[in-house]
Design a protein around this motif. Sequence first.
Motif, PDB file in Angstrom:
ATOM      1  N   ILE A  66      40.908  32.238  38.978  1.00 46.45           N
ATOM      2  CA  ILE A  66      41.350  33.606  38.645  1.00 46.45           C
ATOM      3  C   ILE A  66      41.500  33.756  37.134  1.00 46.45           C
ATOM      4  O   ILE A  66      41.033  34.740  36.544  1.00 46.45           O
ATOM      5  N   THR A 163      38.186  39.150  42.922  1.00 51.36           N
ATOM      6  CA  THR A 163      38.398  40.600  42.970  1.00 51.36           C
ATOM      7  C   THR A 163      39.674  40.971  42.224  1.00 51.36           C
ATOM      8  O   THR A 163      39.688  41.903  41.412  1.00 51.36           O
ATOM      9  N   PHE A 164      40.736  40.225  42.475  1.00 53.31           N
ATOM     10  CA  PHE A 164      42.017  40.447  41.796  1.00 53.31           C
ATOM     11  C   PHE A 164      41.869  40.241  40.291  1.00 53.31           C
ATOM     12  O   PHE A 164      42.398  41.017  39.487  1.00 53.31           O
ATOM     13  N   LYS A 167      40.021  43.211  38.608  1.00 49.87           N
ATOM     14  CA  LYS A 167      40.814  44.449  38.603  1.00 49.87           C
ATOM     15  C   LYS A 167      42.043  44.348  37.698  1.00 49.87           C
ATOM     16  O   LYS A 167      42.489  45.340  37.142  1.00 49.87           O
ATOM     17  N   SER A 168      42.615  43.156  37.573  1.00 48.69           N
ATOM     18  CA  SER A 168      43.863  42.983  36.811  1.00 48.69           C
ATOM     19  C   SER A 168      43.688  42.034  35.631  1.00 48.69           C
ATOM     20  O   SER A 168      44.616  41.315  35.267  1.00 48.69           O
TER      21      SER A 168
END
Length: 193
Positions: A66, A163-164, A167-168
């Motif tokens: 991430i 995906t997280f 987006k962030s």
Amino acid sequence: MAKSDPDAAKRQRSRATRWVVSIFFVTMAVSGAISLISDEVMANSSLVVAFLILFVIILVGIIFDIIGMAVASADEKPFHSMASRKVTGAQEAIRLLRNAERVSSICNDVVGDICGVVSGSASATIATLILTNTDIGWPRGVSLMMSALAAGLTVGGKAIGKTFAVKSSTKIVHMVGWLLHSIQHPFPKKKKK
């Protein structure tokens, strides 16, 4: 049109080669050490603790994936605004983004791949623990189930994480920058009255 500098190209190739060689040896050393430690700990622990260690290894891989994805996809502009307002961690976030290629390589490739290899090894150790403690008619099935569990959790977790991360990305990079700042400056300066 300006001529390309052959010395600059040589220096760049030399830096790239040193980076690849150093990453190769660091990855080997860290992977070997983590595998050895996790195998030793898991072999001498209960099944519940062994599963817990496996989940922690997979979680570390997902978290670093991430971070690597967020650093690769974040925009530097908001951090300049934060840095001008002296927001804690903004300078560190800018440094991360300016070295996005290396940060992403370390997070995704080095840490991510090490966690993938170690989780595979850990799942094999758990399969051995299960087989020594129970009488199962199809031992190969236990091994296959453990490998499938580790792979499924890793791939599924990373898919959700990517995906997280996209987006962030700004929030994630700022959080990592704040964490790096806190590690580098554990005792904040007292404000003068």
